[in-house]
Design a protein around this motif. Structure first.
Motif, mmCIF file in Angstrom:
data_model
loop_
_atom_site.group_PDB
_atom_site.id
_atom_site.type_symbol
_atom_site.label_atom_id
_atom_site.label_comp_id
_atom_site.label_asym_id
_atom_site.label_seq_id
_atom_site.Cartn_x
_atom_site.Cartn_y
_atom_site.Cartn_z
ATOM 1 N N PHE A 21 -2.322 -5.700 -7.137
ATOM 2 C CA PHE A 21 -3.237 -4.813 -7.839
ATOM 3 C C PHE A 21 -3.113 -3.354 -7.414
ATOM 4 O O PHE A 21 -3.871 -2.511 -7.851
ATOM 5 C CB PHE A 21 -4.685 -5.299 -7.659
ATOM 6 C CG PHE A 21 -4.925 -6.651 -8.267
ATOM 7 C CD1 PHE A 21 -4.836 -6.832 -9.639
ATOM 8 C CD2 PHE A 21 -5.227 -7.738 -7.478
ATOM 9 C CE1 PHE A 21 -5.049 -8.072 -10.208
ATOM 10 C CE2 PHE A 21 -5.442 -8.985 -8.031
ATOM 11 C CZ PHE A 21 -5.356 -9.160 -9.409
ATOM 12 N N GLY A 22 -2.142 -3.056 -6.559
ATOM 13 C CA GLY A 22 -1.878 -1.675 -6.167
ATOM 14 C C GLY A 22 -2.986 -1.044 -5.348
ATOM 15 O O GLY A 22 -3.241 0.144 -5.454
ATOM 16 N N ARG A 23 -3.628 -1.827 -4.494
ATOM 17 C CA ARG A 23 -4.730 -1.318 -3.663
ATOM 18 C C ARG A 23 -4.216 -0.777 -2.337
ATOM 19 O O ARG A 23 -4.695 -1.121 -1.263
ATOM 20 C CB ARG A 23 -5.757 -2.415 -3.406
ATOM 21 C CG ARG A 23 -6.449 -2.889 -4.653
ATOM 22 C CD ARG A 23 -7.464 -3.941 -4.330
ATOM 23 N NE ARG A 23 -8.090 -4.436 -5.551
ATOM 24 C CZ ARG A 23 -8.778 -5.540 -5.634
ATOM 25 N NH1 ARG A 23 -8.933 -6.293 -4.555
ATOM 26 N NH2 ARG A 23 -9.307 -5.926 -6.764
ATOM 27 N N PHE A 24 -3.232 0.052 -2.398
ATOM 28 C CA PHE A 24 -2.684 0.657 -1.199
ATOM 29 C C PHE A 24 -2.323 2.097 -1.507
ATOM 30 O O PHE A 24 -2.219 2.494 -2.662
ATOM 31 C CB PHE A 24 -1.455 -0.113 -0.696
ATOM 32 C CG PHE A 24 -0.342 -0.194 -1.702
ATOM 33 C CD1 PHE A 24 0.648 0.766 -1.725
ATOM 34 C CD2 PHE A 24 -0.283 -1.231 -2.627
ATOM 35 C CE1 PHE A 24 1.675 0.702 -2.649
ATOM 36 C CE2 PHE A 24 0.737 -1.303 -3.557
ATOM 37 C CZ PHE A 24 1.710 -0.336 -3.570
ATOM 38 N N SER A 25 -2.157 2.872 -0.467
ATOM 39 C CA SER A 25 -1.773 4.269 -0.651
ATOM 40 C C SER A 25 -0.473 4.521 0.102
ATOM 41 O O SER A 25 -0.122 3.802 1.035
ATOM 42 C CB SER A 25 -2.868 5.199 -0.142
ATOM 43 O OG SER A 25 -3.123 4.959 1.213
ATOM 44 N N SER A 26 0.223 5.546 -0.291
ATOM 45 C CA SER A 26 1.481 5.866 0.372
ATOM 46 C C SER A 26 1.210 6.477 1.745
ATOM 47 O O SER A 26 0.163 7.060 1.990
ATOM 48 C CB SER A 26 2.307 6.823 -0.480
ATOM 49 O OG SER A 26 1.603 8.020 -0.656
ATOM 50 N N THR A 27 2.171 6.355 2.609
ATOM 51 C CA THR A 27 2.048 6.870 3.965
ATOM 52 C C THR A 27 2.762 8.217 4.065
ATOM 53 O O THR A 27 3.884 8.366 3.592
ATOM 54 C CB THR A 27 2.687 5.893 4.966
ATOM 55 O OG1 THR A 27 2.039 4.642 4.837
ATOM 56 C CG2 THR A 27 2.553 6.391 6.383
ATOM 57 N N CYS A 28 2.098 9.170 4.667
ATOM 58 C CA CYS A 28 2.708 10.479 4.879
ATOM 59 C C CYS A 28 3.271 10.525 6.297
ATOM 60 O O CYS A 28 2.550 10.296 7.264
ATOM 61 C CB CYS A 28 1.680 11.592 4.707
ATOM 62 S SG CYS A 28 1.018 11.683 3.045
#
Length: 55
Positions: A21-28
């Protein structure tokens, strides 16, 4: 919802749901010129902690 055991089937279902479900964010990541300073700061903290354990 989250359990303390990271190797159970519930954990794998949660990971699959997060990805599905795309419940993640990208890591910087830190910039290359910041990494040596970060490593030096971590090393200093390690040294201070080691010395304080001796006293």
């Amino acid at each position: 919802m989250y359990s303390s055991n990271k190797n159970d089937s519930k954990g794998s279902l949660i990971i699959a749901e997060v990805i599905r479900f795309g419940r993640f964010s990208s890591t910087c990541l830190a910039q290359e010129d910041i990494l040596p300073l970060r490593n030096l700061s971590r090393f200093r903290l390690f040294q201070v902690d080691t010395v304080s354990d001796l006293m």
